[in-house]
Design an enzyme around this catalytic site. Structure first.
Site, PDB file in Angstrom:
ATOM      1  N   ASP A  88     -11.709   9.307  -0.137  1.00  0.00           N
ATOM      2  CA  ASP A  88     -10.939   8.875   1.032  1.00  0.00           C
ATOM      3  C   ASP A  88      -9.772   8.031   0.533  1.00  0.00           C
ATOM      4  OD1 ASP A  88     -10.009   7.717   3.415  1.00  0.00           O
ATOM      5  OD2 ASP A  88     -12.022   7.604   4.288  1.00  0.00           O
ATOM      6  N   ASP A  99      -3.863   8.254   6.249  1.00  0.00           N
ATOM      7  CA  ASP A  99      -5.244   8.124   5.793  1.00  0.00           C
ATOM      8  C   ASP A  99      -5.839   9.536   5.812  1.00  0.00           C
ATOM      9  OD1 ASP A  99      -7.941   7.371   5.612  1.00  0.00           O
ATOM     10  OD2 ASP A  99      -7.925   6.100   7.390  1.00  0.00           O
ATOM     11  N   HIS A 159      -9.619   6.197  14.133  1.00  0.00           N
ATOM     12  CA  HIS A 159      -8.928   4.962  14.542  1.00  0.00           C
ATOM     13  C   HIS A 159      -7.432   5.186  14.630  1.00  0.00           C
ATOM     14  CE1 HIS A 159      -7.950   4.661  10.203  1.00  0.00           C
ATOM     15  NE2 HIS A 159      -9.119   5.250  10.084  1.00  0.00           N
ATOM     16  N   HIS A 167      -6.845  -0.018  10.530  1.00  0.00           N
ATOM     17  CA  HIS A 167      -7.570   0.121  11.796  1.00  0.00           C
ATOM     18  C   HIS A 167      -6.833  -0.689  12.854  1.00  0.00           C
ATOM     19  CE1 HIS A 167     -11.422   2.105  10.560  1.00  0.00           C
ATOM     20  NE2 HIS A 167     -10.823   1.889   9.413  1.00  0.00           N
ATOM     21  N   GLU A 192     -11.645  11.375  11.958  1.00  0.00           N
ATOM     22  CA  GLU A 192     -12.549  11.531  10.827  1.00  0.00           C
ATOM     23  C   GLU A 192     -14.012  11.701  11.218  1.00  0.00           C
ATOM     24  OE1 GLU A 192     -12.775   8.062   8.216  1.00  0.00           O
ATOM     25  OE2 GLU A 192     -11.498   6.954   9.591  1.00  0.00           O
ATOM     26  N   GLU A 287     -11.010  14.139   7.036  1.00  0.00           N
ATOM     27  CA  GLU A 287     -10.097  13.254   7.763  1.00  0.00           C
ATOM     28  C   GLU A 287      -8.634  13.653   7.577  1.00  0.00           C
ATOM     29  OE1 GLU A 287     -10.078   9.148   6.408  1.00  0.00           O
ATOM     30  OE2 GLU A 287      -9.285   8.461   8.324  1.00  0.00           O
TER      31      GLU A 287
HETATM   32 MN    MN Z   1      -9.995   7.302   5.440  1.00  0.00          MN
HETATM   33 MN    MN Z   2      -9.787   6.352   8.382  1.00  0.00          MN
END
Ligand code: MN
Ligand code: MN
Length: 301
Positions: A88, A99, A159, A167, A192, A287
Site C-alpha cells: 500500500d 493512495d 476515505h 484520512h 479500498e 485500492e
Molecule cells: Mn492505502
Molecule cells: Mn487508503
C-alpha cells in the site's frame, strides 16, 4: 477539497501518475524470501525519483496483518513463502495525496481473495458518483464480496483524501451502514475493499507493534535532540505519516532512541497501530484514489 481548480487538478493527476507507475513496478518485483525493507525503500525511492514525495511509508502487510506495517530501521523480515502480501503506497505533489494498493499472492488457495477485492473495487468505481450514499456504496462492495463466498473486513474503510491529509473527513465503509453521508462532486476519495475468508471474524484489532507515526501537536521538548527531531518531522512531513527509517541521521545515533521515546511520551506524536485480522485469517486488499466528476469518477491511480 474541491479539486476543479486547474492547478490542483494537475498536481493530483501528477501524484496519481507517479503512484500508478510505482505500483506497477513494485508489482513486478515482489517475491517470496525478499527482504520487506527492500520493497519499502524501493517504492519510496521510485516515488521520489518520479518527482513526488511519499504521502506515508510504504506498507507491506502480510497474511493476517491487514494494514499499517512498514519496516522499522534494520528490519530483517522477509516475505514468507505462500503468503498474501499487500503493498500500500501513497504519494503527494505539493500536499495533494493519492493512495493505492495491490495484493500479491503466493498461495493459489488465496487467489480468490485477491480477485474478490479487485472485483469489489471495480464495482465501486463503476457506481461512485455525486450524491451516492456511502451506505449504498458499502452495500455494493459487500455484495460483490459475499457473492463470492467471502467476507469483507467490516471495520476497515476507504476515505476522503485532502491536502497533506491521508484520512480527511468522510469514511467509506466496505459494508452497508446506518450513519451514512453522501459522495461529493469534486472531492477525492480512496476506495479500498478488504476481503477475508468466510469463517474469519471479518474485523481487525490493533496489533502489538507500531511502525508508523505522525505529528500530533508540536509539544515543547526539554531534550535538545527530541526538539531537533520534532522540528525535522514538522518541516518534512507536516501532518502526514512517517516511519522511523526516515529519521535516521537527523540526530546523533547514540541519542536517537531516547529522543524518539521522549516524543512519544510527551504525546507529540500519534501512533498508528498495526491492524490484524481478529481471527488471524489472511486478508487481501485493492485500492485506488478517484476524483468524483459530474457523471461518475476518474481513477487517478
Ligand atoms: Mn492505502
Ligand atoms: Mn487508503
Amino acid at each position: 477539497m474541491n479539486s476543479f481548480d486547474q492547478g490542483v487538478l494537475e498536481k493530483l493527476r501528477k501524484s496519481g501518475q507517479i503512484l500508478r507507475e510505482t505500483r506497477e513496478k513494485i508489482r513486478g518485483i515482489v517475491q517470496e524470501d525478499m527482504p520487506v525493507i527492500d520493497i519499502c525503500e524501493r517504492a519510496e525511492n521510485l516515488i521520489k525519483e518520479k518527482g513526488g514525495k511519499p504521502a506515508f511509508p510504504c506498507n507491506v502487510s502480510i497474511n493476517e496483518i491487514a494494514a499499517h506495517y512498514t519496516s522499522p530501521p534494520e528490519d530483517n523480515t522477509r516475505i514468507p513463502s505462500k503468503s498474501l502480501v499487500k503493498v500500500d503506497i501513497g504519494a503527494h505533489v505539493d500536499g495533494y495525496v493519492t493512495d493505492t494498493a495491490i495484493t500479491v499472492c503466493f498461495n493459489p488457495e488465496y487467489a480468490i481473495l485477491v480477485e474478490a477485492a479487485e472485483a469489489a473495487l471495480k464495482t465501486a468505481i463503476e457506481n461512485i458518483r455525486p450524491e451516492l450514499s456511502t451506505s449504498k456504496l458499502g452495500a455494493t462492495i459487500e455484495k460483490t464480496i459475499i457473492t463470492r463466498g467471502l467476507k469483507p473486513v467490516s471495520n476497515l474503510t476507504g476515505h476522503q483524501v485532502g491536502r497533506y491529509l491521508v484520512h480527511a473527513g468522510t469514511s467509506l465503509p466496505n459494508v452497508a451502514h446506518l450513519i451514512s453521508s453522501r459522495i461529493k462532486l469534486g472531492y477525492t476519495y480512496a476506495v479500498e475493499p478488504f476481503v477475508t475468508l468466510p469463517n474469519a471474524a471479518g474485523r481487525v484489532e490493533n496489533g502489538e507493534e507500531t511502525t508508523i507515526f505522525r505529528l500530533s501537536k508540536p509539544k515543547p521538548q526539554k531534550n535538545p535532540y527530541a526538539k531537533q527531531l520534532l522540528q525535522y518531522i514538522e518541516e518534512s512531513f507536516k501532518t502526514l505519516p512517517f516511519a522511523e527509517r526516515w529519521l535516521q541521521d537527523i540526530v546523533p545515533k547514540s541519542h536517537y532512541k531516547e529522543a524518539f521515546r521522549e516524543l512519544l511520551s510527551s504525546k507529540a506524536l500519534v501512533e498508528y497501530p498495526m491492524f490484524v485480522e481478529a481471527s488471524r485469517k489472511p486478508v487481501a486488499q485493492a485500492e485506488h484514489t478517484v476524483l468524483v466528476v459530474k457523471d461518475g469518477c476518474k481513477v487517478l491511480t
